[in-house]
Write a protein that holds these residues in place. Sequence first.
Motif, PDB file in Angstrom:
ATOM      1  N   GLU A  98       0.839  -1.213   0.000  1.00 28.29           N
ATOM      2  CA  GLU A  98       0.000   0.000   0.000  1.00 28.29           C
ATOM      3  C   GLU A  98       0.868   1.254   0.000  1.00 28.29           C
ATOM      4  O   GLU A  98       0.592   2.226  -0.708  1.00 28.29           O
ATOM      5  N   LYS A  99       1.949   1.233   0.788  1.00 26.49           N
ATOM      6  CA  LYS A  99       2.855   2.389   0.864  1.00 26.49           C
ATOM      7  C   LYS A  99       3.548   2.597  -0.475  1.00 26.49           C
ATOM      8  O   LYS A  99       3.720   3.740  -0.939  1.00 26.49           O
ATOM      9  N   LEU A 100       3.944   1.507  -1.115  1.00 31.39           N
ATOM     10  CA  LEU A 100       4.583   1.610  -2.428  1.00 31.39           C
ATOM     11  C   LEU A 100       3.612   2.181  -3.460  1.00 31.39           C
ATOM     12  O   LEU A 100       3.998   2.997  -4.313  1.00 31.39           O
ATOM     13  N   ALA A 101       2.338   1.758  -3.372  1.00 33.34           N
ATOM     14  CA  ALA A 101       1.321   2.239  -4.314  1.00 33.34           C
ATOM     15  C   ALA A 101       1.190   3.759  -4.221  1.00 33.34           C
ATOM     16  O   ALA A 101       0.982   4.445  -5.231  1.00 33.34           O
ATOM     17  N   ASP A 102       1.327   4.296  -2.984  1.00 31.01           N
ATOM     18  CA  ASP A 102       1.277   5.755  -2.799  1.00 31.01           C
ATOM     19  C   ASP A 102       2.426   6.452  -3.537  1.00 31.01           C
ATOM     20  O   ASP A 102       2.326   7.620  -3.898  1.00 31.01           O
ATOM     21  N   GLU A 103       3.517   5.695  -3.725  1.00 28.48           N
ATOM     22  CA  GLU A 103       4.685   6.241  -4.436  1.00 28.48           C
ATOM     23  C   GLU A 103       4.628   5.916  -5.931  1.00 28.48           C
ATOM     24  O   GLU A 103       5.569   6.192  -6.680  1.00 28.48           O
ATOM     25  N   GLY A 104       3.516   5.261  -6.347  1.00 21.02           N
ATOM     26  CA  GLY A 104       3.371   4.886  -7.765  1.00 21.02           C
ATOM     27  C   GLY A 104       4.200   3.683  -8.151  1.00 21.02           C
ATOM     28  O   GLY A 104       4.561   3.495  -9.319  1.00 21.02           O
ATOM     29  N   LEU A 105       4.520   2.840  -7.155  1.00 18.71           N
ATOM     30  CA  LEU A 105       5.352   1.658  -7.414  1.00 18.71           C
ATOM     31  C   LEU A 105       4.614   0.376  -7.058  1.00 18.71           C
ATOM     32  O   LEU A 105       3.672   0.396  -6.264  1.00 18.71           O
ATOM     33  N   THR A 106       5.067  -0.739  -7.631  1.00 25.25           N
ATOM     34  CA  THR A 106       4.598  -2.067  -7.211  1.00 25.25           C
ATOM     35  C   THR A 106       5.805  -2.800  -6.629  1.00 25.25           C
ATOM     36  O   THR A 106       6.950  -2.370  -6.818  1.00 25.25           O
ATOM     37  N   LYS A 107       5.534  -3.911  -5.972  1.00 23.97           N
ATOM     38  CA  LYS A 107       6.662  -4.663  -5.413  1.00 23.97           C
ATOM     39  C   LYS A 107       7.533  -5.242  -6.529  1.00 23.97           C
ATOM     40  O   LYS A 107       8.739  -5.433  -6.348  1.00 23.97           O
ATOM     41  N   ASP A 109       8.309  -3.710  -9.246  1.00 19.86           N
ATOM     42  CA  ASP A 109       9.235  -2.663  -9.703  1.00 19.86           C
ATOM     43  C   ASP A 109      10.528  -2.712  -8.900  1.00 19.86           C
ATOM     44  O   ASP A 109      11.610  -2.460  -9.425  1.00 19.86           O
ATOM     45  N   LEU A 110      10.421  -3.052  -7.609  1.00 19.61           N
ATOM     46  CA  LEU A 110      11.611  -3.105  -6.748  1.00 19.61           C
ATOM     47  C   LEU A 110      12.355  -4.427  -6.896  1.00 19.61           C
ATOM     48  O   LEU A 110      13.556  -4.489  -6.675  1.00 19.61           O
ATOM     49  N   GLY A 111      11.618  -5.489  -7.225  1.00 17.05           N
ATOM     50  CA  GLY A 111      12.211  -6.819  -7.227  1.00 17.05           C
ATOM     51  C   GLY A 111      12.269  -7.364  -5.813  1.00 17.05           C
ATOM     52  O   GLY A 111      12.101  -6.624  -4.837  1.00 17.05           O
ATOM     53  N   ARG A 112      12.512  -8.663  -5.687  1.00 15.38           N
ATOM     54  CA  ARG A 112      12.445  -9.313  -4.374  1.00 15.38           C
ATOM     55  C   ARG A 112      13.418  -8.694  -3.365  1.00 15.38           C
ATOM     56  O   ARG A 112      13.044  -8.364  -2.240  1.00 15.38           O
ATOM     57  N   GLU A 113      14.669  -8.524  -3.774  1.00 15.92           N
ATOM     58  CA  GLU A 113      15.680  -8.006  -2.834  1.00 15.92           C
ATOM     59  C   GLU A 113      15.364  -6.580  -2.408  1.00 15.92           C
ATOM     60  O   GLU A 113      15.464  -6.222  -1.237  1.00 15.92           O
ATOM     61  N   GLY A 114      14.972  -5.763  -3.378  1.00 18.43           N
ATOM     62  CA  GLY A 114      14.640  -4.368  -3.078  1.00 18.43           C
ATOM     63  C   GLY A 114      13.436  -4.265  -2.162  1.00 18.43           C
ATOM     64  O   GLY A 114      13.391  -3.429  -1.248  1.00 18.43           O
ATOM     65  N   PHE A 115      12.456  -5.161  -2.417  1.00 23.36           N
ATOM     66  CA  PHE A 115      11.253  -5.166  -1.579  1.00 23.36           C
ATOM     67  C   PHE A 115      11.608  -5.570  -0.151  1.00 23.36           C
ATOM     68  O   PHE A 115      11.124  -4.974   0.819  1.00 23.36           O
ATOM     69  N   LEU A 116      12.476  -6.575  -0.007  1.00 16.71           N
ATOM     70  CA  LEU A 116      12.850  -7.034   1.335  1.00 16.71           C
ATOM     71  C   LEU A 116      13.632  -5.962   2.095  1.00 16.71           C
ATOM     72  O   LEU A 116      13.503  -5.840   3.310  1.00 16.71           O
TER      73      LEU A 116
END
Length: 884
Positions: A98-107, A109-116
């Motif tokens: 939800e926080k990423l969506a506020d920034e216009g991103l999806t998980k 977009d970050l990839g697994r490592e970036g998301f973690l």
Amino acid sequence: METKQLMAKTYDPAQVEDRIYQDWLEKGYFHARVDESKEPFCIVIPPPNITGQLHMGHALDNTWQDIIIRFKRMQGYSTLWLPGTDHASIATEVKIVEKLADEGLTKYDLGREGFLERAWEWKRQYAGRIVDQLKKLGSSCDWSRERFTMDKGCSRAVNEVFVNLYEKGLIYRGDRIINWCPECKTALSDAEVEYDEKQGSFWHIAYPVKGEDEKVVVATTRPETMLGDTAVAVHPDDERYRHLIGKTVILPLVNREIPVIADTYVDMELGTGVVKITPAHDPNDFEVGLRHDLEQIRVMNDDGTMNSHAGRYESMDRYEARKAIVEDLKESGLLVKVEEHKHNVGECYRCHTVVEPIVSKQWFVKMKPLAEPAIEAVRSGKVRFVPERFEKIYFNWMENIRDWCISRQLWWGHRIPAYYCESCGKTIVSKEPPQKCTCGHTGFKQDEDVLDTWFSSALWPFSTLGWPDETEDLRYFYPTNVLVTGYDIIFFWVARMIFSGIEHMGEVPFKDVLIHGIVRDAQGRKMSKSLGNGIDPLEIIDKYGADALRLSLILGNSPGNDMRFSTEKVEASRNFANKIWNASRFIMMNLENVHGDALAPGKPEIPDKWIISRYNRLAGEVTENINKYELGLAAQKVYDFIWDEFCDWYIELVKPRLYGTDETARHTALHTLVYVLSNTMKLLHPFMPFITEEIWQHLPGNTGSIMVSSWPRVNEAELDEEAEEQMQAVMDAIKAIRNIRAEMEVHPSRKAKLIIVTEGANIRLFEEAAIYFEKLAGASAVVVQSDRNSIAPNAVSAVTDTAQIFMPLEDLIDFEKELSRLNKEKENLDKELARVNGKLSNEGFIKKAPPAVVKEEEEKKAKYEEMMKRVLEQIEKIQNMMSH
């Protein structure tokens, strides 16, 4: 004896609580030690999720735990309250997405490592905030042992358990029907599905029998799943359909031939006795499909839309497809009828989306072998539920348990330690990444899924103590003593901890499971975001103090029952804190000029013996109540003793001695006040730790902290039944006199002579108590006699168990003055009634005035008439008294 620093005029929690907590921390009072000379007592905290901040349920749960741990610490146990937080896989991932969506991103977009990386950032931010909130509440956890379900040690324990269970054949991977959340896009265990009764429909659909002029009718609540039907089933003994077994029917809209099979799963009495079989979308159909080797056709995507197997309905949302399918069945004449139908619908416990049973390749724990010893542990009493009635929920869940789906299609969590050889596809389950496959290849791909949050939570009582290593903490503190939790997670967590403890430690994880209810609002509603009735415990603490919040959460509360929370309760608890403070300050002010050994007691008087005896009885009862987890009852007893017996009675009873000239009597009273207050603060300490510590530090003779002082024990020599009976007789008489004065509205400053008629030893008792009647019952003089001689016939009387009390009527009332006052009141009421009657008898007023104004005048009239009635009754009463 030198007294300590003067107490502040008023008690301000904001000035006290943080300072005291910091002092406790700095002096290491919460730190647990392995001490072979002491008996251990351990509680592991139900780890709060790192998804935000504490709510009132957490405040209740942790208050209960802190009361028990403080009590046991004072009793001399080596106590460990082990704190920590839970990574909360689904809940935390949803928040971060939800926080990423506020920034216009999806998980993605970050990839697994970036998301973690983002998830660990979240943990650092919110886990610390939760710990600070627990500290504000006064939680006496050993923060040096704080754990996190994904810390290095707990993660190692998770891998150890997964591999052990896999090697025993108790973890397997396979196609099974699972609960799927199309919103969270992950599998859910049965415990993560909440059921809600909803209005739905039964669609009755005709399936034509191939080559015959016959149709069979099936009923379904989910017509969109019919596209995945691979059979229809009838009972083998059903005479109506025996001729159809082995034939085929044509699946409507799809025109695929599917067999008619015979299976005892079908209930001949239910509906038409024919059921559609959809192995990929129903758990019972899945089992039927395995028995009959039926194809599994999954017609939905992970997001709840229809896939290519749905034909022309492909890419439609499941509910959109349902409407279209029903319309098409109508047009083709195969929709026989639609019946309204109420049924339980499963929803995701996190996002409340309706779950979809679908076939999927997942990891499972084989539950039957693990459940059996866990059932026996409760049945045999090794684990005890308080209250006992919650065993039923436990047994019902465990005796009907299905294999536990433990894989989740998420990134945040413990990644499943299964590796697939990129060359031959072999599965290797290992605690550490494998280096080489038996085929010689060195390339591996780890399973993408993570484990259900509750998999790691199930290990909490022993993973937090150092398992799989045989640590000193594990040896000394395991099994733990009591688990405090809500009834809503008995199957989520409690059951899983019990079977995990037995399986991996060979011992149950705790002896008692203390169940509390949920905190509801003042109207009895569950606190929720949608209702907007949630109350932040931190705001309450800021306004009223942690002690007031804690006491309000415990008074009137009993194990297993929901409680209603209101600010009025907190205000009452704050008033209680002020009452204690004022009483303590009064005692301290009277100690100001007392030096040396002057507090050594002289001969105690009856009130001294009484209050000391009553305190000892209280100590025994409170100890017993806390041992039986009757925390609300224990708190109420301490509250009543302090407010009623100590403050309202004893302090008032000793004031004549405190203000008198007999120094020995004064010092005896002061000694008793300090003795009882000090020890009663110990009894109150587990419930209200801050104010009790602050008062304790001011009282003479106390060293160190109250939280490591010894818990009061009953001193049999100080129990004095005679003094209690004598004091009860005096207090009953005082209460009876006060009641008469209140009923007759006698002004407190007006004194009256008392004539007490009693007999035997009570004559001397009441004579010696004369001073108390003068100070507490408005007596001008006290005469004690054994008969009713010389008592005026119109004297007002009251009766107690031990005496009859008389007061001359003229002492209580100045008849002339009272009559004059009442007549003036009557005159005023006559005027008001004349005015209001004039208005209400005026037709012009009735017609022109707004209805609300007319109604207001009518209400005034009724009120004045009622007041007049009371005044006339009082005048008549006074006149009757004067005539006697």
